[in-house]
Enzyme design. Structure first.
Site, PDB file in Angstrom:
ATOM      1  N   LYS A  51      15.473  -0.673  21.863  1.00  0.00           N
ATOM      2  CA  LYS A  51      14.406  -0.059  22.983  1.00  0.00           C
ATOM      3  C   LYS A  51      14.143   1.388  22.492  1.00  0.00           C
ATOM      4  CE  LYS A  51      15.593   0.027  27.095  1.00  0.00           C
ATOM      5  NZ  LYS A  51      15.746  -0.137  28.629  1.00  0.00           N
ATOM      6  N   CYS A  69      -0.078   5.292  21.663  1.00  0.00           N
ATOM      7  CA  CYS A  69      -0.840   4.614  20.496  1.00  0.00           C
ATOM      8  C   CYS A  69       0.407   4.068  19.791  1.00  0.00           C
ATOM      9  CB  CYS A  69      -1.793   5.175  20.019  1.00  0.00           C
ATOM     10  SG  CYS A  69      -1.511   6.769  18.970  1.00  0.00           S
TER      11      CYS A  69
END
Length: 105
Positions: A51, A69
């Site tokens: 993660k 993004c």
């Protein structure tokens, strides 16, 4: 003579067959959401980590612009890469802007 129930069943099966054969020739269309369910968004940042998480502190009067993004060369901060991404993909992603008001004196 054919019963009404038999006639309805024949009509149903005829329509079902028509729909099934028509869908076999229709091109598969996938939405951006469907594509993202199967494709990774993050293709370059800390890929070995299970993660990617970032902790940051802001002081009074600070403002930071964070990338959403995953294309930024200055990740986690935004460098405007989303503009090229949006132009190429038709997406509409933009940064997360966080600011802290100046302390009153």
């Amino acid at each position: 003579p054919t019963s009404p129930k038999t006639s309805i069943m024949k009509t149903f099966f005829a329509l079902a067959s028509l729909c099934a054969s028509a869908s076999a020739f229709a091109p598969a269309a996938h939405s951006a959401v469907e594509t993202r369910l199967f494709d990774k968004i993050n293709t370059k940042i800390d890929l070995d980590s299970p993660k990617v998480a970032t902790m940051d502190k802001l002081s009074n009067g600070d403002k930071k612009v964070y990338c959403r993004c995953w294309q930024s060369g200055t990740f986690p901060l935004c460098d405007g890469s989303h503009m090229a991404h949006n132009k190429e993909t038709g997406d509409n992603v933009g940064p997360l802007i966080v600011s802290v008001a100046k302390a009153e004196e």
